[in-house]
Design an enzyme around this catalytic site. Structure first.
Site, mmCIF file in Angstrom:
data_model
loop_
_atom_site.group_PDB
_atom_site.id
_atom_site.type_symbol
_atom_site.label_atom_id
_atom_site.label_comp_id
_atom_site.label_asym_id
_atom_site.label_seq_id
_atom_site.Cartn_x
_atom_site.Cartn_y
_atom_site.Cartn_z
ATOM 1 N N HIS A 165 0.884 -1.238 -0.043
ATOM 2 C CA HIS A 165 0.022 0.058 0.039
ATOM 3 C C HIS A 165 0.815 1.255 0.098
ATOM 4 C CE1 HIS A 165 -2.966 2.870 1.239
ATOM 5 N NE2 HIS A 165 -3.687 1.853 1.641
ATOM 6 N N GLU A 269 -1.098 1.016 -5.549
ATOM 7 C CA GLU A 269 -1.127 -0.130 -4.629
ATOM 8 C C GLU A 269 -0.913 -1.269 -5.513
ATOM 9 O OE1 GLU A 269 -3.692 -0.594 -1.366
ATOM 10 O OE2 GLU A 269 -4.247 1.617 -2.046
HETATM 11 C C1 BG6 Z 1 -7.006 2.106 0.119
HETATM 12 C C2 BG6 Z 1 -8.651 1.697 -0.068
HETATM 13 O O1 BG6 Z 1 -6.235 0.858 -0.315
HETATM 14 O O2 BG6 Z 1 -6.695 2.315 1.507
HETATM 15 C C3 BG6 Z 1 -9.368 2.858 0.400
HETATM 16 O O3 BG6 Z 1 -8.627 1.588 -1.438
HETATM 17 C C4 BG6 Z 1 -8.932 3.293 1.772
HETATM 18 O O4 BG6 Z 1 -10.685 2.650 0.152
HETATM 19 C C5 BG6 Z 1 -7.376 3.478 1.877
HETATM 20 O O5 BG6 Z 1 -9.865 4.346 2.326
HETATM 21 C C6 BG6 Z 1 -6.974 3.701 3.222
HETATM 22 O O6 BG6 Z 1 -7.324 2.664 4.167
HETATM 23 P P1 BG6 Z 1 -7.104 2.647 5.805
HETATM 24 O O7 BG6 Z 1 -7.736 1.637 6.353
HETATM 25 O O8 BG6 Z 1 -5.624 2.800 5.728
HETATM 26 O O9 BG6 Z 1 -7.351 4.187 6.322
#
Ligand code: BG6
Length: 294
Positions: A165, A269
């Protein structure tokens, strides 16, 4: 200082363990070219990657929560074994567990390598009843390569999703785009994953973007014309690319991100999201991401 970790895995200037924010153990890696990387054992999260000139390549939120109870906001959190919402905590539990170093080395070409491990334990079993051993290998050199290996140590098959991510640091969201994604099917997470077809050569950020591009090409680039800086994001054994920027409203609602923080990053990602991986008992699976900048 993290003396035990340094005794077992430290390698002079190439790899040092220190107390990070919130006293969480942090590894600092340096290759022979002068690239630098910071990584928290909490979540096996890479929190910074710097060029030899000290240019920061990843975004780490200044409001990141380092209490060791919440995922770190920025860098490269590891998504496993679930993407997004589902029965498990958002994006799974890999990013909120403490990982253990198992090996470190330097290569003749000056690269530095660190391997971390997370095994199924009481906490993971209580929410995900499977036996596994996961290994994350981080290799820092002219590029940054992360390899995830998952071994099914149980007696029945299981399914999982995964993603790297990455929060890429950008200077100007209005001059940033991702390509080539045209012609691909995407699932729009801002619309309950409604499917769509991408018709633009350059995916820009005029508002909130949260899309899973299914079966994306193995190399995607993110370009910030204002720096100017291009990232090449190369994936191996992962089908999808997720492109995310929360924009104004969502950013306001995120406690660990400043209101205007959304202007300074784009997440691209790599992962297996649309179609989970099935891993038979006793089998191993792996995937990797290679990041380059120019
Ligand atoms: C992304 C998702 O991978 O991560 C989004 O597609 C999400 O929908 C974002 O808002 C952040 O997620 P988190 O759990 O780290 O707040």
């Amino acid at each position: 200082m993290q003396s035990e970790l340094n005794r077992h895995f430290g390698i002079g200037e190439s790899l040092v363990f220190v107390d990070g924010e919130g006293k969480l153990p942090k590894a600092i890696m340096r290759d022979s070219l002068g690239h630098e990387l910071e990584l928290y054992l909490f979540g096996a999260t890479i929190t910074q990657w710097r060029s030899p000139r000290g240019v920061e390549l990843l975004y780490l939120s200044p409001d990141c929560d380092f209490s060791g109870t919440k995922p770190l906001r920025g860098g490269i959190p590891l998504v496993f074994p679930q993407f997004g919402g589902g029965p498990l905590p958002a994006h799974g539990f890999a990013r909120t567990n403490n990982w253990t170093p198992t090996k470190s080395s330097t290569k003749p070409n000056g690269e530095v390598v660190l391997i971390l491990e997370l095994k199924s334990n009481e906490a993971t079993r209580s929410i995900w009843p499977h036996e596994f051993s996961a290994e994350l290998e981080i290799k820092l050199g002219a590029d940054l390569t992360t390899t995830l290996r998952v071994l099914n140590t149980g007696s029945t098959e299981f399914q999982f999703q995964n993603a790297f991510h990455t929060y890429f640091k950008i200077d100007d969201l209005t001059s940033t785009f991702v390509s080539p994604l045209n012609g691909l099917t995407f699932l729009d997470s801002t619309k309950n994953r409604a499917p769509g077809s991408e018709s633009r050569e350059k995916v820009t950020f005029p508002g909130e973007v949260d899309r899973i591009y299914v079966d994306a090409p193995n190399t995607v680039t993110l370009r910030d014309d204002s720096r100017p800086l291009t990232f090449a994001i190369k994936k191996n054994n992962m089908a999808d690319a997720v492109v995310w920027n929360p924009w104004i409203e969502k950013a306001r609602n995120m406690k660990d991100l400043p209101d205007d923080g959304y202007k300074n990053f784009v997440c691209v990602e790599t992962g297996n999201v649309a179609k989970p991986i099935t891993l038979a008992a006793g089998s191993t699976w792996s995937c990797s991401q290679k990041l380059e900048y120019f």
